[in-house]
Design an enzyme around this catalytic site. Structure first.
Site, PDB file in Angstrom:
ATOM      1  N   ASP A  15       0.829  -1.200   0.000  1.00  0.00           N
ATOM      2  CA  ASP A  15       0.000   0.000   0.000  1.00  0.00           C
ATOM      3  C   ASP A  15       0.872   1.263   0.000  1.00  0.00           C
ATOM      4  O   ASP A  15       1.968   1.268   0.582  1.00  0.00           O
ATOM      5  CB  ASP A  15      -0.919  -0.015   1.234  1.00  0.00           C
ATOM      6  CG  ASP A  15      -2.034   1.004   1.108  1.00  0.00           C
ATOM      7  OD1 ASP A  15      -2.317   1.474  -0.009  1.00  0.00           O
ATOM      8  OD2 ASP A  15      -2.633   1.353   2.152  1.00  0.00           O
ATOM      9  N   ASN A  21       1.311   3.401  -2.978  1.00  0.00           N
ATOM     10  CA  ASN A  21       1.822   3.868  -4.276  1.00  0.00           C
ATOM     11  C   ASN A  21       1.258   5.242  -4.634  1.00  0.00           C
ATOM     12  O   ASN A  21       1.992   6.130  -5.097  1.00  0.00           O
ATOM     13  CB  ASN A  21       1.400   2.909  -5.400  1.00  0.00           C
ATOM     14  CG  ASN A  21       2.064   1.563  -5.296  1.00  0.00           C
ATOM     15  OD1 ASN A  21       3.048   1.406  -4.592  1.00  0.00           O
ATOM     16  ND2 ASN A  21       1.523   0.581  -5.999  1.00  0.00           N
ATOM     17  N   TRP A  27       2.684   8.042  -2.506  1.00  0.00           N
ATOM     18  CA  TRP A  27       4.073   8.290  -2.882  1.00  0.00           C
ATOM     19  C   TRP A  27       4.116   9.216  -4.099  1.00  0.00           C
ATOM     20  O   TRP A  27       4.880  10.193  -4.122  1.00  0.00           O
ATOM     21  CB  TRP A  27       4.778   6.964  -3.203  1.00  0.00           C
ATOM     22  CG  TRP A  27       6.200   7.142  -3.635  1.00  0.00           C
ATOM     23  CD1 TRP A  27       7.300   7.235  -2.841  1.00  0.00           C
ATOM     24  CD2 TRP A  27       6.668   7.299  -4.993  1.00  0.00           C
ATOM     25  NE1 TRP A  27       8.433   7.427  -3.601  1.00  0.00           N
ATOM     26  CE2 TRP A  27       8.070   7.465  -4.932  1.00  0.00           C
ATOM     27  CE3 TRP A  27       6.039   7.311  -6.243  1.00  0.00           C
ATOM     28  CZ2 TRP A  27       8.852   7.638  -6.072  1.00  0.00           C
ATOM     29  CZ3 TRP A  27       6.818   7.484  -7.379  1.00  0.00           C
ATOM     30  CH2 TRP A  27       8.213   7.648  -7.281  1.00  0.00           C
ATOM     31  N   HIS A  66       2.355   3.422  -9.089  1.00  0.00           N
ATOM     32  CA  HIS A  66       2.257   1.983  -9.373  1.00  0.00           C
ATOM     33  C   HIS A  66       3.478   1.517 -10.164  1.00  0.00           C
ATOM     34  O   HIS A  66       4.003   0.433  -9.935  1.00  0.00           O
ATOM     35  CB  HIS A  66       0.965   1.676 -10.138  1.00  0.00           C
ATOM     36  CG  HIS A  66      -0.276   2.016  -9.361  1.00  0.00           C
ATOM     37  ND1 HIS A  66      -0.439   1.642  -8.044  1.00  0.00           N
ATOM     38  CD2 HIS A  66      -1.405   2.697  -9.695  1.00  0.00           C
ATOM     39  CE1 HIS A  66      -1.625   2.073  -7.619  1.00  0.00           C
ATOM     40  NE2 HIS A  66      -2.221   2.724  -8.588  1.00  0.00           N
ATOM     41  N   LEU A 105      11.727 -20.039  -4.792  1.00  0.00           N
ATOM     42  CA  LEU A 105      10.593 -19.312  -4.220  1.00  0.00           C
ATOM     43  C   LEU A 105       9.327 -19.497  -5.061  1.00  0.00           C
ATOM     44  O   LEU A 105       9.388 -19.477  -6.284  1.00  0.00           O
ATOM     45  CB  LEU A 105      10.955 -17.816  -4.185  1.00  0.00           C
ATOM     46  CG  LEU A 105       9.907 -16.857  -3.618  1.00  0.00           C
ATOM     47  CD1 LEU A 105       9.819 -16.994  -2.105  1.00  0.00           C
ATOM     48  CD2 LEU A 105      10.247 -15.408  -3.989  1.00  0.00           C
TER      49      LEU A 105
HETATM   50  C1  FPP Z   1      -1.939   0.231  -3.289  1.00  0.00           C
HETATM   51  O1  FPP Z   1      -1.510   1.541  -3.431  1.00  0.00           O
HETATM   52  C2  FPP Z   1      -1.501  -0.537  -4.377  1.00  0.00           C
HETATM   53  C3  FPP Z   1      -2.328  -1.134  -5.288  1.00  0.00           C
HETATM   54  C4  FPP Z   1      -3.792  -1.074  -5.318  1.00  0.00           C
HETATM   55  C5  FPP Z   1      -1.777  -1.902  -6.366  1.00  0.00           C
HETATM   56  C6  FPP Z   1      -0.491  -2.547  -6.068  1.00  0.00           C
HETATM   57  C7  FPP Z   1       0.221  -2.555  -7.323  1.00  0.00           C
HETATM   58  C8  FPP Z   1       1.539  -2.494  -7.476  1.00  0.00           C
HETATM   59  C9  FPP Z   1       2.530  -2.582  -6.410  1.00  0.00           C
HETATM   60  C10 FPP Z   1       2.068  -2.359  -8.831  1.00  0.00           C
HETATM   61  C11 FPP Z   1       1.577  -3.409  -9.714  1.00  0.00           C
HETATM   62  C12 FPP Z   1       2.131  -4.694  -9.312  1.00  0.00           C
HETATM   63  C13 FPP Z   1       2.245  -5.714 -10.156  1.00  0.00           C
HETATM   64  C14 FPP Z   1       2.934  -6.928  -9.723  1.00  0.00           C
HETATM   65  C15 FPP Z   1       1.754  -5.611 -11.532  1.00  0.00           C
HETATM   66  P1  FPP Z   1      -2.615   2.657  -3.434  1.00  0.00           P
HETATM   67  O2  FPP Z   1      -2.856   3.061  -4.843  1.00  0.00           O
HETATM   68  O3  FPP Z   1      -3.818   2.185  -2.688  1.00  0.00           O
HETATM   69  O4  FPP Z   1      -1.875   3.792  -2.654  1.00  0.00           O
HETATM   70  P2  FPP Z   1      -2.535   4.884  -1.712  1.00  0.00           P
HETATM   71  O5  FPP Z   1      -3.121   4.156  -0.537  1.00  0.00           O
HETATM   72  O6  FPP Z   1      -1.368   5.742  -1.343  1.00  0.00           O
HETATM   73  O7  FPP Z   1      -3.564   5.598  -2.534  1.00  0.00           O
END
Ligand code: FPP
Length: 225
Positions: A12, A14, A17, A29, A124
């Site tokens: 969580d 992205n 950030w 992302h 893994l």
């Molecule tokens: C949460 O951050 C993250 C997600 C919903 C998606 C996770 C995806 C990735 C790490 C990249 C894609 C991964 C692969 C393997 C293709 P958020 O958007 O909820 O962040 P926030 O809480 O700061 O809004």
């Protein structure tokens, strides 16, 4: 000392950030992919972890703006294509949990191809949770069991039809929120859980190593004394 066979991570932070850097959420992302690679490689190379399960897209994430959902789908496809070499070089097996039926045929083919080509890898096991929700998994599993008209079911029966059987030893959530968000509810029955404020794009092997050290010396009693 606790063994760490199954590590599960809620990735969580992205979006925050990216916003902190005056960038579009989707850039977060993209950056998150880099963390996925570094954490997966670290787990494969430097730990005895057998299963690394990463929450990449939940059954609720479809509610996000279409542009972000479309971008995440595109990113998943790109990720599987461009990082196949990482799975090959590090002997990592790729698997998924979640309901794949909602994805495009192209994406489903890419997922199946990656599973097929890595299926004999002995290192893994990296499980990606995509269109995954624990409640959805449990309901799908009950429906599978009902097909054979049972009069009662056991824990083992359910274990055997869930998307993933391996109990989670340690669950980590990055990004500062303290909740489970419908991730692996059955499998975390006795799991240790750690929360960190670090946003996923800034999380790395050094912090993971500290969390693992702390987990290793913690006392897990599984209901006993
Ligand atoms: C949460 O951050 C993250 C997600 C919903 C998606 C996770 C995806 C990735 C790490 C990249 C894609 C991964 C692969 C393997 C293709 P958020 O958007 O909820 O962040 P926030 O809480 O700061 O809004």
């Amino acid at each position: 000392m606790n063994q760490l066979k199954h590590l599960a991570i809620i990735m969580d932070g992205n979006g925050r950030w990216a916003t902190n850097q005056n960038k579009l959420r989707i850039r977060g992302h993209e950056q998150g992919i880099k963390t996925v690679e570094s954490i997966m490689t670290y787990c494969a190379r430097d730990t005895d972890i057998e299963t690394l399960t990463l929450y990449a897209f939940s059954t609720e994430n479809w509610k996000r703006p279409k542009l972000e959902v479309d971008f995440l789908m595109m990113l998943l496809d790109k990720y599987l294509k461009s990082k196949l070499k990482v799975y090959m070089n590090h002997n990592i097996r790729f698997e998924t949990i979640g309901d794949l039926s909602k994805f495009s045929n192209k994406l489903k083919e890419r997922i199946e191809f990656t599973k097929e080509i890595t299926k004999n890898h002995t290192g893994l096991k990296q499980v990606l949770a995509i269109n995954y929700g624990a409640k959805d998994e449990i309901i799908r599993s009950f429906n599978k069991l009902l097909e054979s008209s049972p009069t009662s079911i056991t824990e083992d029966d359910l274990d055997n039809v869930l998307d993933i059987k391996d109990p989670v030893d340690l669950m980590i959530r990055t990004g500062g929120e303290h909740r489970i968000s419908n991730f692996l509810l059955w499998q975390i029955a006795y799991s240790e859980i750690r929360f960190t404020d670090t946003l996923w794009p800034e999380f790395g092997p050094e912090e993971l190593s500290d969390i693992i050290k702390n987990y290793t010396i913690s006392k897990r009693r599984f209901g006993g004394l």
